[in-house]
Write a protein that holds these residues in place. Sequence first.
Motif, PDB file in Angstrom:
ATOM      1  N   VAL A 176      -4.439  -0.381   4.416  1.00 41.68           N
ATOM      2  CA  VAL A 176      -4.312  -1.199   5.616  1.00 41.68           C
ATOM      3  C   VAL A 176      -4.083  -2.646   5.191  1.00 41.68           C
ATOM      4  O   VAL A 176      -4.866  -3.200   4.412  1.00 41.68           O
ATOM      5  CB  VAL A 176      -5.574  -1.106   6.496  1.00 41.68           C
ATOM      6  N   ALA A 177      -3.020  -3.256   5.717  1.00 43.77           N
ATOM      7  CA  ALA A 177      -2.687  -4.645   5.401  1.00 43.77           C
ATOM      8  C   ALA A 177      -3.454  -5.593   6.330  1.00 43.77           C
ATOM      9  O   ALA A 177      -4.096  -5.159   7.295  1.00 43.77           O
ATOM     10  CB  ALA A 177      -1.186  -4.866   5.534  1.00 43.77           C
ATOM     11  N   TYR A 178      -3.347  -6.885   6.082  1.00 43.23           N
ATOM     12  CA  TYR A 178      -4.071  -7.898   6.855  1.00 43.23           C
ATOM     13  C   TYR A 178      -3.728  -7.858   8.337  1.00 43.23           C
ATOM     14  O   TYR A 178      -4.551  -8.179   9.197  1.00 43.23           O
ATOM     15  CB  TYR A 178      -3.786  -9.302   6.307  1.00 43.23           C
ATOM     16  N   ASP A 179      -2.485  -7.449   8.680  1.00 40.72           N
ATOM     17  CA  ASP A 179      -2.055  -7.435  10.079  1.00 40.72           C
ATOM     18  C   ASP A 179      -2.302  -6.089  10.759  1.00 40.72           C
ATOM     19  O   ASP A 179      -2.000  -5.922  11.936  1.00 40.72           O
ATOM     20  CB  ASP A 179      -0.574  -7.789  10.181  1.00 40.72           C
ATOM     21  N   GLY A 180      -2.875  -5.129  10.023  1.00 39.79           N
ATOM     22  CA  GLY A 180      -3.181  -3.826  10.596  1.00 39.79           C
ATOM     23  C   GLY A 180      -2.152  -2.758  10.306  1.00 39.79           C
ATOM     24  O   GLY A 180      -2.388  -1.578  10.575  1.00 39.79           O
ATOM     25  N   GLU A 181      -0.998  -3.150   9.757  1.00 38.19           N
ATOM     26  CA  GLU A 181      -0.011  -2.132   9.381  1.00 38.19           C
ATOM     27  C   GLU A 181      -0.635  -1.233   8.325  1.00 38.19           C
ATOM     28  O   GLU A 181      -1.409  -1.696   7.489  1.00 38.19           O
ATOM     29  CB  GLU A 181       1.255  -2.801   8.832  1.00 38.19           C
ATOM     30  N   TRP A 182      -0.310   0.048   8.354  1.00 38.43           N
ATOM     31  CA  TRP A 182      -0.960   0.982   7.442  1.00 38.43           C
ATOM     32  C   TRP A 182      -0.020   2.086   6.993  1.00 38.43           C
ATOM     33  O   TRP A 182       1.032   2.313   7.591  1.00 38.43           O
ATOM     34  CB  TRP A 182      -2.202   1.574   8.093  1.00 38.43           C
ATOM     35  N   THR A 183      -0.431   2.753   5.919  1.00 43.68           N
ATOM     36  CA  THR A 183       0.268   3.925   5.403  1.00 43.68           C
ATOM     37  C   THR A 183      -0.777   4.868   4.827  1.00 43.68           C
ATOM     38  O   THR A 183      -1.853   4.439   4.414  1.00 43.68           O
ATOM     39  CB  THR A 183       1.328   3.550   4.343  1.00 43.68           C
ATOM     40  N   ARG A 184      -0.455   6.147   4.829  1.00 46.52           N
ATOM     41  CA  ARG A 184      -1.410   7.172   4.381  1.00 46.52           C
ATOM     42  C   ARG A 184      -0.714   8.115   3.414  1.00 46.52           C
ATOM     43  O   ARG A 184       0.412   8.536   3.639  1.00 46.52           O
ATOM     44  CB  ARG A 184      -1.900   7.957   5.592  1.00 46.52           C
TER      45      ARG A 184
ATOM     46  N   ARG B 234       0.261  -8.102   2.320  1.00 48.20           N
ATOM     47  CA  ARG B 234      -0.866  -8.973   1.965  1.00 48.20           C
ATOM     48  C   ARG B 234      -2.174  -8.380   2.447  1.00 48.20           C
ATOM     49  O   ARG B 234      -2.224  -7.668   3.445  1.00 48.20           O
ATOM     50  CB  ARG B 234      -0.702 -10.340   2.633  1.00 48.20           C
ATOM     51  N   GLY B 235      -3.248  -8.717   1.758  1.00 49.02           N
ATOM     52  CA  GLY B 235      -4.586  -8.369   2.201  1.00 49.02           C
ATOM     53  C   GLY B 235      -4.843  -6.880   2.337  1.00 49.02           C
ATOM     54  O   GLY B 235      -5.509  -6.458   3.278  1.00 49.02           O
ATOM     55  N   VAL B 236      -4.355  -6.094   1.404  1.00 49.03           N
ATOM     56  CA  VAL B 236      -4.451  -4.634   1.504  1.00 49.03           C
ATOM     57  C   VAL B 236      -5.833  -4.148   1.076  1.00 49.03           C
ATOM     58  O   VAL B 236      -6.395  -4.605   0.084  1.00 49.03           O
ATOM     59  CB  VAL B 236      -3.367  -3.960   0.633  1.00 49.03           C
ATOM     60  N   GLU B 237      -6.362  -3.212   1.878  1.00 50.17           N
ATOM     61  CA  GLU B 237      -7.611  -2.522   1.565  1.00 50.17           C
ATOM     62  C   GLU B 237      -7.353  -1.027   1.676  1.00 50.17           C
ATOM     63  O   GLU B 237      -6.499  -0.592   2.443  1.00 50.17           O
ATOM     64  CB  GLU B 237      -8.711  -2.899   2.559  1.00 50.17           C
ATOM     65  N   GLY B 238      -8.100  -0.249   0.912  1.00 44.04           N
ATOM     66  CA  GLY B 238      -7.971   1.200   0.948  1.00 44.04           C
ATOM     67  C   GLY B 238      -9.146   1.839   1.658  1.00 44.04           C
ATOM     68  O   GLY B 238     -10.283   1.370   1.546  1.00 44.04           O
ATOM     69  N   TYR B 239      -8.875   2.921   2.385  1.00 39.46           N
ATOM     70  CA  TYR B 239      -9.910   3.676   3.090  1.00 39.46           C
ATOM     71  C   TYR B 239      -9.732   5.152   2.754  1.00 39.46           C
ATOM     72  O   TYR B 239      -8.681   5.730   3.034  1.00 39.46           O
ATOM     73  CB  TYR B 239      -9.816   3.451   4.602  1.00 39.46           C
ATOM     74  N   ILE B 240     -10.756   5.735   2.157  1.00 43.22           N
ATOM     75  CA  ILE B 240     -10.704   7.150   1.787  1.00 43.22           C
ATOM     76  C   ILE B 240     -11.058   7.986   3.010  1.00 43.22           C
ATOM     77  O   ILE B 240     -12.116   7.792   3.621  1.00 43.22           O
ATOM     78  CB  ILE B 240     -11.685   7.466   0.650  1.00 43.22           C
TER      79      ILE B 240
END
Length: 113
Positions: free
Chosen positions: A54-62, A34-40
Motif C-alpha cells: 500500500v502506497a502513501y495515497d492508498g493505491e495498492w497491489t497484491r 512513495r511510502g510503501v508498506e506491506g500487509y500480510i
Amino acid sequence: MGLFDRFTRRGGARTRAGVESDARHLADWAASHRGVEGYIEPETTVTELTVVLVAYDGEWTRRKVGGERGARKLGQDLKIPVYDVRKTGYPQRMRDYDNRRRIERKRERQREL
C-alpha cells in the motif's frame, strides 16, 4: 475421482518463475511509489497467503510471495515495514483509495450515458 478429491487445491504448487515474477512486480511497484508498506494476508480456503503493498495515497497491489517467510524477506529486501493484517487491519488510506476509484468509475459511466 475419490470422495475428497473435490476439496483438494488444484494448481497449488507454484513454479519458481511464478514466484520470482510476482516478487519482481512487487519490487518494481514499490520502487515506483512513495511510502510503501506491506500487509500480510492470511491463507484462506480459496487463496494462498498474499502480501498487499500500500502506497502513501492508498493505491495498492497484491501478489503471492511464497508464504510468510517470503513476505518478511520481501520487506527486508525492499526496506519497507511489513505488518500482519490480522493484527493491524488494513490502513484507512487503502479503503479511501478504493472509495475514490469507485466514485470515479461511477462518474465515468454517467458521462458515457
